[in-house]
Design a protein around this motif. Structure first.
Motif, PDB file in Angstrom:
ATOM      1  N   ARG A   1       0.847  -1.201   0.000  1.00  0.00           N
ATOM      2  CA  ARG A   1       0.000   0.000   0.000  1.00  0.00           C
ATOM      3  C   ARG A   1       0.881   1.250   0.000  1.00  0.00           C
ATOM      4  N   THR A   2       0.275   2.390  -0.254  1.00  0.00           N
ATOM      5  CA  THR A   2       1.035   3.643  -0.276  1.00  0.00           C
ATOM      6  C   THR A   2       1.657   3.967   1.072  1.00  0.00           C
ATOM      7  N   ASP A   3       1.066   3.456   2.165  1.00  0.00           N
ATOM      8  CA  ASP A   3       1.646   3.707   3.493  1.00  0.00           C
ATOM      9  C   ASP A   3       2.720   2.687   3.866  1.00  0.00           C
ATOM     10  N   GLY A   4       3.059   1.781   2.940  1.00  0.00           N
ATOM     11  CA  GLY A   4       4.120   0.800   3.173  1.00  0.00           C
ATOM     12  C   GLY A   4       3.652  -0.516   3.750  1.00  0.00           C
ATOM     13  N   THR A   5       2.385  -0.614   4.162  1.00  0.00           N
ATOM     14  CA  THR A   5       1.872  -1.872   4.685  1.00  0.00           C
ATOM     15  C   THR A   5       1.479  -2.786   3.526  1.00  0.00           C
ATOM     16  N   LEU A   6       1.350  -4.070   3.845  1.00  0.00           N
ATOM     17  CA  LEU A   6       0.992  -5.044   2.820  1.00  0.00           C
ATOM     18  C   LEU A   6      -0.508  -5.271   2.779  1.00  0.00           C
ATOM     19  N   ARG A   7      -1.025  -5.446   1.581  1.00  0.00           N
ATOM     20  CA  ARG A   7      -2.418  -5.833   1.403  1.00  0.00           C
ATOM     21  C   ARG A   7      -2.550  -7.316   1.772  1.00  0.00           C
ATOM     22  N   PRO A   8      -3.772  -7.819   1.965  1.00  0.00           N
ATOM     23  CA  PRO A   8      -3.940  -9.251   2.223  1.00  0.00           C
ATOM     24  C   PRO A   8      -3.379 -10.081   1.060  1.00  0.00           C
ATOM     25  N   TYR A   9      -2.855 -11.238   1.396  1.00  0.00           N
ATOM     26  CA  TYR A   9      -2.297 -12.137   0.373  1.00  0.00           C
ATOM     27  C   TYR A   9      -3.403 -12.747  -0.477  1.00  0.00           C
ATOM     28  N   VAL A  10      -3.076 -12.960  -1.755  1.00  0.00           N
ATOM     29  CA  VAL A  10      -3.935 -13.652  -2.704  1.00  0.00           C
ATOM     30  C   VAL A  10      -3.168 -14.882  -3.171  1.00  0.00           C
ATOM     31  N   THR A  11      -3.822 -16.017  -3.219  1.00  0.00           N
ATOM     32  CA  THR A  11      -3.180 -17.260  -3.641  1.00  0.00           C
ATOM     33  C   THR A  11      -3.348 -17.440  -5.148  1.00  0.00           C
ATOM     34  N   ILE A  12      -2.220 -17.652  -5.829  1.00  0.00           N
ATOM     35  CA  ILE A  12      -2.215 -17.813  -7.279  1.00  0.00           C
ATOM     36  C   ILE A  12      -1.199 -18.887  -7.675  1.00  0.00           C
ATOM     37  N   TRP A  13      -1.155 -19.175  -8.949  1.00  0.00           N
ATOM     38  CA  TRP A  13      -0.137 -20.070  -9.491  1.00  0.00           C
ATOM     39  C   TRP A  13       1.100 -19.262  -9.883  1.00  0.00           C
ATOM     40  N   ALA A  14       2.241 -19.923  -9.835  1.00  0.00           N
ATOM     41  CA  ALA A  14       3.502 -19.301 -10.244  1.00  0.00           C
ATOM     42  C   ALA A  14       4.380 -20.354 -10.894  1.00  0.00           C
ATOM     43  N   VAL A  15       5.248 -19.910 -11.782  1.00  0.00           N
ATOM     44  CA  VAL A  15       6.167 -20.838 -12.440  1.00  0.00           C
ATOM     45  C   VAL A  15       7.574 -20.279 -12.463  1.00  0.00           C
ATOM     46  N   ARG A  16       8.485 -21.209 -12.579  1.00  0.00           N
ATOM     47  CA  ARG A  16       9.892 -20.863 -12.797  1.00  0.00           C
ATOM     48  C   ARG A  16      10.188 -21.111 -14.268  1.00  0.00           C
ATOM     49  N   ALA A  17      10.818 -20.139 -14.904  1.00  0.00           N
ATOM     50  CA  ALA A  17      11.309 -20.306 -16.271  1.00  0.00           C
ATOM     51  C   ALA A  17      12.741 -19.772 -16.263  1.00  0.00           C
ATOM     52  N   GLY A  18      13.688 -20.664 -16.432  1.00  0.00           N
ATOM     53  CA  GLY A  18      15.092 -20.279 -16.320  1.00  0.00           C
ATOM     54  C   GLY A  18      15.397 -19.890 -14.890  1.00  0.00           C
ATOM     55  N   ASP A  19      15.983 -18.740 -14.704  1.00  0.00           N
ATOM     56  CA  ASP A  19      16.330 -18.261 -13.365  1.00  0.00           C
ATOM     57  C   ASP A  19      15.371 -17.172 -12.888  1.00  0.00           C
ATOM     58  N   ASP A  20      14.143 -17.205 -13.398  1.00  0.00           N
ATOM     59  CA  ASP A  20      13.138 -16.228 -13.019  1.00  0.00           C
ATOM     60  C   ASP A  20      11.857 -16.912 -12.554  1.00  0.00           C
TER      61      ASP A  20
ATOM     62  N   GLY B   1       0.463  -3.771 -10.048  1.00  0.00           N
ATOM     63  CA  GLY B   1       1.006  -2.875 -11.054  1.00  0.00           C
ATOM     64  C   GLY B   1       1.129  -1.444 -10.563  1.00  0.00           C
ATOM     65  N   ARG B   2       0.153  -1.006  -9.789  1.00  0.00           N
ATOM     66  CA  ARG B   2       0.189   0.358  -9.246  1.00  0.00           C
ATOM     67  C   ARG B   2       1.324   0.530  -8.242  1.00  0.00           C
ATOM     68  N   SER B   3       1.455  -0.434  -7.346  1.00  0.00           N
ATOM     69  CA  SER B   3       2.460  -0.286  -6.291  1.00  0.00           C
ATOM     70  C   SER B   3       3.861  -0.606  -6.791  1.00  0.00           C
ATOM     71  N   GLY B   4       3.951  -1.598  -7.661  1.00  0.00           N
ATOM     72  CA  GLY B   4       5.256  -2.003  -8.179  1.00  0.00           C
ATOM     73  C   GLY B   4       6.055  -2.897  -7.256  1.00  0.00           C
ATOM     74  N   THR B   5       5.615  -3.003  -5.993  1.00  0.00           N
ATOM     75  CA  THR B   5       6.344  -3.829  -5.030  1.00  0.00           C
ATOM     76  C   THR B   5       5.359  -4.597  -4.155  1.00  0.00           C
ATOM     77  N   GLY B   6       5.878  -5.630  -3.523  1.00  0.00           N
ATOM     78  CA  GLY B   6       5.066  -6.422  -2.612  1.00  0.00           C
ATOM     79  C   GLY B   6       5.890  -7.510  -1.970  1.00  0.00           C
ATOM     80  N   ARG B   7       5.206  -8.561  -1.576  1.00  0.00           N
ATOM     81  CA  ARG B   7       5.859  -9.704  -0.931  1.00  0.00           C
ATOM     82  C   ARG B   7       5.192 -10.979  -1.419  1.00  0.00           C
TER      83      ARG B   7
END
Length: 126
Positions: free
Chosen positions: A24-43, A61-67
């Protein structure tokens, strides 16, 4: 910015799901959302299964950062664009990891429509 360790790549890449939270803009984290993720190469990559209007995707996309949390790894990240050359490998990784769930589900995160909803997760130092 830093890079993933080999152990982090393996643990996140083999985890069935990933939890993502944007900052968030105040530096706190929004609630987590569970999704799928993949590794391709070293990313590590994530995609929105419900298009670019999906709330978690918009906020990331708006914040650009998270956890993220997956496979016992918890890491602060930057949400970066994937290079156009990476999309074929990302699609292949989604198919290899998740095809057992059926083509209708995997189709929501593969193909040319999914390219616009892709973030490359870049670990942040600190």
């Amino acid at each position: 910015m830093s890079t993933w360790t080999a152990d982090e790549l393996t643990r996140i890449g083999t985890a069935e799901e990933l939890q993502v939270s944007s900052t968030r803009t105040d530096g706190t984290l929004r609630p987590y959302v569970t999704i799928w993720a993949v590794r391709a190469g070293d990313d590590i990559y994530i995609r929105s299964a419900y298009g670019s209007a999906n709330p978690w995707f918009v906020r990331a996309g708006r914040s650009g950062t998270g956890r993220i949390r997956a496979g016992g790894v918890e890491k602060d990240v930057t949400f970066a664009a994937a290079s156009p050359e990476a999309h074929a490998a990302i699609d292949a990784a989604y198919h290899a990891k998740y095809d057992r769930h059926g083509p209708a589900i995997v189709g929501t995160v593969t193909g040319s429509d999914a390219e616009a909803t892709t973030y490359r997760l870049v670990p942040r130092a600190g």
